[in-house]
Write an enzyme that holds these catalytic residues in place. Structure first.
Site, PDB file in Angstrom:
ATOM      1  N   ASP A 174      29.347  47.153  71.562  1.00 19.41           N
ATOM      2  CA  ASP A 174      30.418  47.277  70.656  1.00 19.41           C
ATOM      3  C   ASP A 174      31.736  46.966  71.461  1.00 19.41           C
ATOM      4  O   ASP A 174      32.538  47.648  72.253  1.00 19.41           O
ATOM      5  CB  ASP A 174      30.528  48.645  70.266  1.00 19.41           C
ATOM      6  CG  ASP A 174      31.418  48.798  68.969  1.00 19.41           C
ATOM      7  OD1 ASP A 174      32.721  48.292  69.031  1.00 19.41           O
ATOM      8  OD2 ASP A 174      31.072  49.071  67.720  1.00 19.41           O
ATOM      9  N   ASP A 221      34.745  49.394  70.861  1.00 19.96           N
ATOM     10  CA  ASP A 221      34.443  50.658  71.835  1.00 19.96           C
ATOM     11  C   ASP A 221      34.565  50.473  73.297  1.00 19.96           C
ATOM     12  O   ASP A 221      35.226  51.481  73.800  1.00 19.96           O
ATOM     13  CB  ASP A 221      32.881  51.170  71.537  1.00 19.96           C
ATOM     14  CG  ASP A 221      32.924  51.876  70.125  1.00 19.96           C
ATOM     15  OD1 ASP A 221      33.934  52.356  69.520  1.00 19.96           O
ATOM     16  OD2 ASP A 221      31.623  52.273  69.805  1.00 19.96           O
ATOM     17  N   THR A 263      25.164  48.365  55.963  1.00 19.20           N
ATOM     18  CA  THR A 263      25.031  46.833  55.385  1.00 19.20           C
ATOM     19  C   THR A 263      25.407  45.665  56.362  1.00 19.20           C
ATOM     20  O   THR A 263      25.185  44.551  55.870  1.00 19.20           O
ATOM     21  CB  THR A 263      25.869  47.022  53.901  1.00 19.20           C
ATOM     22  OG1 THR A 263      27.168  47.205  54.202  1.00 19.20           O
ATOM     23  CG2 THR A 263      25.555  48.012  53.050  1.00 19.20           C
ATOM     24  N   ARG A 323      33.130  46.926  59.894  1.00 17.10           N
ATOM     25  CA  ARG A 323      31.770  46.462  59.487  1.00 17.10           C
ATOM     26  C   ARG A 323      30.951  47.713  58.944  1.00 17.10           C
ATOM     27  O   ARG A 323      31.033  48.623  59.668  1.00 17.10           O
ATOM     28  CB  ARG A 323      31.022  45.924  60.681  1.00 17.10           C
ATOM     29  CG  ARG A 323      30.514  44.294  60.552  1.00 17.10           C
ATOM     30  CD  ARG A 323      29.805  43.914  61.493  1.00 17.10           C
ATOM     31  NE  ARG A 323      29.003  44.702  62.492  1.00 17.10           N
ATOM     32  CZ  ARG A 323      27.875  44.079  63.034  1.00 17.10           C
ATOM     33  NH1 ARG A 323      27.342  42.618  62.883  1.00 17.10           N
ATOM     34  NH2 ARG A 323      27.240  44.668  63.901  1.00 17.10           N
TER      35      ARG A 323
HETATM   36  C1  PRP Z   1      33.020  44.143  65.534  1.00 11.96           C
HETATM   37  C2  PRP Z   1      33.704  42.895  66.135  1.00 11.96           C
HETATM   38  C3  PRP Z   1      34.025  41.886  64.703  1.00 11.96           C
HETATM   39  C4  PRP Z   1      32.826  42.394  64.011  1.00 11.96           C
HETATM   40  C5  PRP Z   1      31.555  41.335  64.145  1.00 11.96           C
HETATM   41  O1  PRP Z   1      33.786  44.692  64.680  1.00 11.96           O
HETATM   42  O2  PRP Z   1      34.894  42.894  66.759  1.00 11.96           O
HETATM   43  O3  PRP Z   1      35.166  42.071  63.841  1.00 11.96           O
HETATM   44  O4  PRP Z   1      32.169  43.562  64.336  1.00 11.96           O
HETATM   45  O5  PRP Z   1      30.753  41.387  63.228  1.00 11.96           O
HETATM   46  P1  PRP Z   1      30.198  40.479  61.965  1.00 11.96           P
HETATM   47  O6  PRP Z   1      30.468  39.053  62.632  1.00 11.96           O
HETATM   48  O7  PRP Z   1      28.746  40.855  61.804  1.00 11.96           O
HETATM   49  O8  PRP Z   1      31.071  40.771  60.767  1.00 11.96           O
HETATM   50  P2  PRP Z   1      33.825  46.253  64.051  1.00 11.96           P
HETATM   51  O9  PRP Z   1      33.470  46.055  62.556  1.00 11.96           O
HETATM   52  O10 PRP Z   1      32.795  46.775  64.982  1.00 11.96           O
HETATM   53  O11 PRP Z   1      35.182  46.957  64.203  1.00 11.96           O
HETATM   54  P3  PRP Z   1      36.089  47.234  65.671  1.00 11.96           P
HETATM   55  O12 PRP Z   1      36.504  46.075  66.193  1.00 11.96           O
HETATM   56  O13 PRP Z   1      37.048  48.247  64.938  1.00 11.96           O
HETATM   57  O14 PRP Z   1      35.347  47.999  66.528  1.00 11.96           O
HETATM   58  N1  URA Z   2      30.266  43.656  66.902  1.00 19.30           N
HETATM   59  C1  URA Z   2      30.315  44.187  68.250  1.00 19.30           C
HETATM   60  O1  URA Z   2      31.282  44.565  68.778  1.00 19.30           O
HETATM   61  N2  URA Z   2      29.128  43.559  68.976  1.00 19.30           N
HETATM   62  C2  URA Z   2      28.231  43.160  68.422  1.00 19.30           C
HETATM   63  O2  URA Z   2      27.088  42.567  69.295  1.00 19.30           O
HETATM   64  C3  URA Z   2      28.250  42.773  66.982  1.00 19.30           C
HETATM   65  C4  URA Z   2      29.312  43.156  66.433  1.00 19.30           C
END
Ligand code: PRP
Ligand code: URA
Length: 211
Positions: free
Chosen positions: A202, A205, A110, A106
């Protein structure tokens, strides 16, 4: 919203484990273990409709007809990174499943998803596809991932997430009314940074110990 296709799970074990995930003092090791346990509990519920067929089995007492999982094979497709944390829990239930990967992140400004990787087992069209991601926030990542899977021919799709925001759930159900969605916990809302409240922070993380 197509409520028939949405299942919000309600079980004291799930509630307890999700509360542990929410706690900011829960460390990486424990967090990862609990995510996997929750995925297994969710799979138990989400796989209720898997078809079975009878085979002949010799018990120590007699010959009998007994049900086993039938024909259709499964593919687990985690949305990288955080979805990876749910894969082992699903594979504990269905060890013969193949595993695909969709890499999305994400944009921090944005909140739009960006694809960086996609590798799916082929052919995907005959498989039950289980997409995993612990968090459904705006719904952008899940919706984009399911678009990719459909472009590759995927049809029978189940999406499993641990925590959803109402906004994300509504968007996913609207974009993909044909898929089955399983949510272990529906939270209150998104904040101004599109994080789920109260949420767990997150997920990527916390699973991988980054940041
Ligand atoms: C997080 C989560 C989802 C997304 C959800 O991933 O694991 O994939 O955000 O958000 P959305 O519904 O608004 O799209 P992130 O993009 O942080 O990547 P990561 O898993 O690599 O930390
Ligand atoms: N992605 C995450 O990991 N946590 C949130 O709360 C939203 C998006």
């Amino acid at each position: 919203m197509n409520n028939e296709k949405i299942t919000i799970l309600d079980h004291p074990l799930l509630k307890h484990k999700i509360s542990m995930l929410r706690d900011k003092n829960t460390g990486t090791n424990e967090f990862r273990k609990i995510v996997s346990e929750i995925a297994m509990l969710m799979g138990y519920e989400a796989f209720r409709d898997l078809p079975t067929e009878n085979v002949t089995i010799e018990t120590p007492i007699e010959t009998t007809e007994a049900p086993v999982l039938a024909g259709r094979k499964m593919a687990v497709v985690p949305i990288l990174r955080a979805g990876l944390g749910m894969v082992d829990g699903i594979l504990d239930l269905v060890p013969t499943a193949k595993v695909g990967h969709i890499g999305l992140y994400r944009d921090e400004e944005t909140h739009e998803p960006h694809e960086y990787y996609c590798k799916l087992p082929t052919p995907i069209s005959e498989r039950t596809i289980v997409v995993t991601d612990p968090m459904l926030a705006t719904g952008g990542s899940a919706s984009a991932a399911i678009n990719f899977i459909k472009q590759h021919g995927g049809k029978n799709i189940k999406f499993l997430c641990i925590i959803a925001a109402p906004e994300g759930l509504e968007r996913l159900a609207k974009d993909h009314p044909d898929i089955q969605i399983y949510v272990a916990q529906l939270d209150r809302e998104l904040n101004e940074n599109a994080y789920i409240c109260p949420g767990l922070g997150d997920a990527g993380d916390r699973i991988f110990g980054t940041k």
